[in-house]
Design a protein around this motif. Structure first.
Motif, PDB file in Angstrom:
ATOM      1  N   GLY A   1       0.828  -1.201   0.000  1.00 25.16           N
ATOM      2  CA  GLY A   1       0.000   0.000   0.000  1.00 25.16           C
ATOM      3  C   GLY A   1       0.858   1.245   0.000  1.00 25.16           C
ATOM      4  N   ARG A   2       0.222   2.384   0.244  1.00 26.19           N
ATOM      5  CA  ARG A   2       0.919   3.657   0.225  1.00 26.19           C
ATOM      6  C   ARG A   2       0.659   4.418   1.520  1.00 26.19           C
ATOM      7  NH1 ARG A   2      -1.637   5.640  -5.251  1.00 26.19           N
ATOM      8  NH2 ARG A   2      -3.269   4.259  -4.451  1.00 26.19           N
ATOM      9  N   VAL A   3       1.638   5.242   1.895  1.00 29.41           N
ATOM     10  CA  VAL A   3       1.567   6.013   3.133  1.00 29.41           C
ATOM     11  C   VAL A   3       1.701   7.492   2.794  1.00 29.41           C
ATOM     12  CG1 VAL A   3       2.591   6.416   5.404  1.00 29.41           C
ATOM     13  CG2 VAL A   3       2.651   4.117   4.398  1.00 29.41           C
ATOM     14  N   ALA A   4       0.830   8.316   3.351  1.00 32.86           N
ATOM     15  CA  ALA A   4       0.923   9.769   3.201  1.00 32.86           C
ATOM     16  C   ALA A   4       0.964  10.402   4.587  1.00 32.86           C
ATOM     17  CB  ALA A   4      -0.252  10.326   2.403  1.00 32.86           C
ATOM     18  N   VAL A   5       1.743  11.458   4.714  1.00 26.47           N
ATOM     19  CA  VAL A   5       1.931  12.153   5.983  1.00 26.47           C
ATOM     20  C   VAL A   5       1.469  13.596   5.814  1.00 26.47           C
ATOM     21  CG1 VAL A   5       3.647  13.024   7.616  1.00 26.47           C
ATOM     22  CG2 VAL A   5       3.845  10.696   6.715  1.00 26.47           C
ATOM     23  N   THR A   6       0.633  14.073   6.725  1.00 27.47           N
ATOM     24  CA  THR A   6       0.148  15.450   6.697  1.00 27.47           C
ATOM     25  C   THR A   6       0.673  16.202   7.910  1.00 27.47           C
ATOM     26  OG1 THR A   6      -1.889  14.756   5.580  1.00 27.47           O
ATOM     27  CG2 THR A   6      -1.873  16.942   6.565  1.00 27.47           C
ATOM     28  N   PHE A   7       1.284  17.357   7.667  1.00 26.95           N
ATOM     29  CA  PHE A   7       1.804  18.202   8.734  1.00 26.95           C
ATOM     30  C   PHE A   7       0.738  19.207   9.167  1.00 26.95           C
ATOM     31  CE2 PHE A   7       5.412  16.435   6.592  1.00 26.95           C
ATOM     32  CZ  PHE A   7       6.359  16.224   7.592  1.00 26.95           C
ATOM     33  N   ILE A   8       0.981  19.866  10.293  1.00 27.76           N
ATOM     34  CA  ILE A   8      -0.029  20.743  10.872  1.00 27.76           C
ATOM     35  C   ILE A   8      -0.355  21.924   9.964  1.00 27.76           C
ATOM     36  CG2 ILE A   8       1.589  22.217  12.128  1.00 27.76           C
ATOM     37  CD1 ILE A   8      -1.820  20.871  13.412  1.00 27.76           C
ATOM     38  N   ASP A   9       0.587  22.319   9.065  1.00 28.49           N
ATOM     39  CA  ASP A   9       0.315  23.436   8.157  1.00 28.49           C
ATOM     40  C   ASP A   9      -0.417  22.999   6.899  1.00 28.49           C
ATOM     41  OD1 ASP A   9       2.248  22.067   6.768  1.00 28.49           O
ATOM     42  OD2 ASP A   9       3.623  23.766   6.546  1.00 28.49           O
TER      43      ASP A   9
END
Length: 450
Positions: free
Chosen positions: A195-203
């Motif tokens: 699968g795939r992983v995405a990371v979201t930062f607070i901005d």
């Protein structure tokens, strides 16, 4: 309270005792049919019932928050350019309606109060002054608000898409050059090209992430994003913690990013065993906290009042098998273990764990922990040439103490061993079948982690 643990395999030292603590991972798992955060039956700590072999947590029923957005297979960003700059905030449909109603009610109260003030002139004498509006939202760095303000920039929201399902959890910045740490059970579905992983930062910045390495044994994983200049959270010395110390938890429970809760350390050195499915079986010498931790908090930081990370939130306990969210029993992987394992993974792409080279009898119910009397051909009771063998431990011996501390279940001994490093020397108190007791020094060997 009775505790029961999920079945799990492992090394000769990892027989899954039937009295182990069962915990539930705090990952949120939306599915294609139900695009809402759900509590997974994954192989990681989160909490329902505990057993003699305390450990990671798993959920067998889903947690759902109606209206929770998620990335379906057709919605996943195409790559670094498409993945990049989209803000995703968790929302809960019915919850929004309730919140709007509450806001409306509160608004009515405020307006009513203002109207009453207009109708009733202020007294000319003895009137109490109205509070002045604050000119700044700054808070002391050691306050909960100050700790949260510093930690939120370095806490991330993690989403995983695998096949037709999706899940989410939390993580934190480990190094400024793009290395992040989270729980293995948060990203296990995307491992090995699944699968795939995405990371979201607070901005709102969203980036695809590479899995650098992972270990089911400690329920930790290291990710890498193609960014530089990130602000890492410092890791504290978890050996210096004291029961009663205040703590702050940061993460994305139920997909609600940027959530902050607070509490205290309610216990230390809790033997926690979690296992099942793709996440594997983990043994954690856990920090226990009453800070509210819920599905989705997994992988996020637990901080002290200096803003340092003392642990990675991993699991919650649940009463009577009911998976209803936090009941004030959350568990975190100590920061010293996080540091040691993350450094191994970054340097070599894999992790190891210490072993004493004996198989334990999970059926034994007496004092201490008994070494198997007869091991299988592929799993001997005492590994020839291993640390236990060299220390003179024999099949049927009973181990009663680890470095002077009593051990009463296989999980307690396994967790005590796992809390050390390969090459460390420990002292075991061993009683033979004829009642003779002795202390032996054991130099811990290492095994490759899964």
């Amino acid at each position: 309270m009775p505790w029961s643990s999920p079945a799990g395999g492992g090394t000769p030292e990892e027989g899954a005792p039937t009295d182990a603590t069962t915990v539930h991972p705090t990952t949120v798992h939306p599915t294609a049919d139900h695009p809402t955060p759900a509590h997974p039956a994954a192989a990681a700590p989160d909490g329902t019932q505990h057993a003699a072999q305390a450990g990671p947590w798993q959920a067998s029923q889903q947690w759902q928050a109606p209206g929770q957005p998620w990335h379906g297979p057709g919605q996943w960003p195409a790559g670094p350019e498409g993945a990049g700059r989209r803000r995703r905030r968790g929302t809960v449909g019915t919850g929004v309606v309730v919140l709007l109603v509450l806001v409306a009610l509160l608004g009515g109260v405020v307006l009513g109060a203002l109207g009453a003030r207009a109708l009733w002139p202020a007294q000319t004498s003895g009137a109490l002054p109205l509070p002045s509006s604050p000119t700044s939202t700054d808070r002391a760095p050691e306050s909960i608000a100050g700790i949260a303000a510093a930690a939120l920039d370095s806490t991330v929201f993690i989403e995983v898409v695998s096949g037709t399902s999706a899940s989410s959890g939390s993580g934190m910045v480990l190094r400024e050059d793009g290395y992040l740490v989270t729980n293995n059970h948060v990203i296990a579905a995307a491992a090995d090209g699944g699968g795939r992983v995405a990371v979201t930062f607070i901005d709102g910045t969203q980036e695809p992430a590479e899995i650098v390495g992972r270990t089911a044994d400690y329920d930790l994983a290291v990710l890498k994003v193609d960014l530089d200049g990130l602000t890492p959270l410092p890791l504290a010395d978890s050996d210096s913690l004291v029961v009663g110390d205040p703590v702050v938890a940061v993460g994305a429970p139920l997909g609600l990013e940027g959530t902050v809760t607070s509490g205290i350390i309610s216990a230390l050195n809790r033997p926690v065993q979690a296992g099942g499915d793709s996440g594997g079986t983990s043994f954690i010498n856990a920090i226990q906290t009453d800070a509210a931790i819920n599905p989705g908090n997994s992988g996020g930081p637990l901080l002290n009042t200096a803003g340092e990370v003392i642990g990675i939130n991993t699991a919650i306990a649940q009463a009577g098998g009911r998976q209803t969210g936090s009941i004030g029993l959350g568990f975190a992987i100590p920061s010293n273990q996080v540091r040691r394992t993350a450094e191994q993974i970054i340097e070599t792409g894999r992790a190891t764990y210490p072993v004493i080279g004996v198989a334990l009898d999970t059926r034994y119910t007496g004092e201490g922990v008994q070494v198997l009397q007869d091991g299988a051909a592929d799993t001997p009771a005492v590994t020839p040439g291993g640390p236990g063998d060299e220390a003179g431990i024999e099949p049927g011996d009973i181990i009663t103490h680890f470095d002077g501390q009593p051990v009463t279940t296989p999980s307690e001994l396994i967790v005590a061993v796992r809390s050390r490093a390969p090459g460390d020397t420990v002292v075991l108190t061993v009683r033979t079948e004829d009642g003779q007791e002795r202390e032996v020094e054991v130099v811990l060997d290492e095994a490759d982690s899964g």
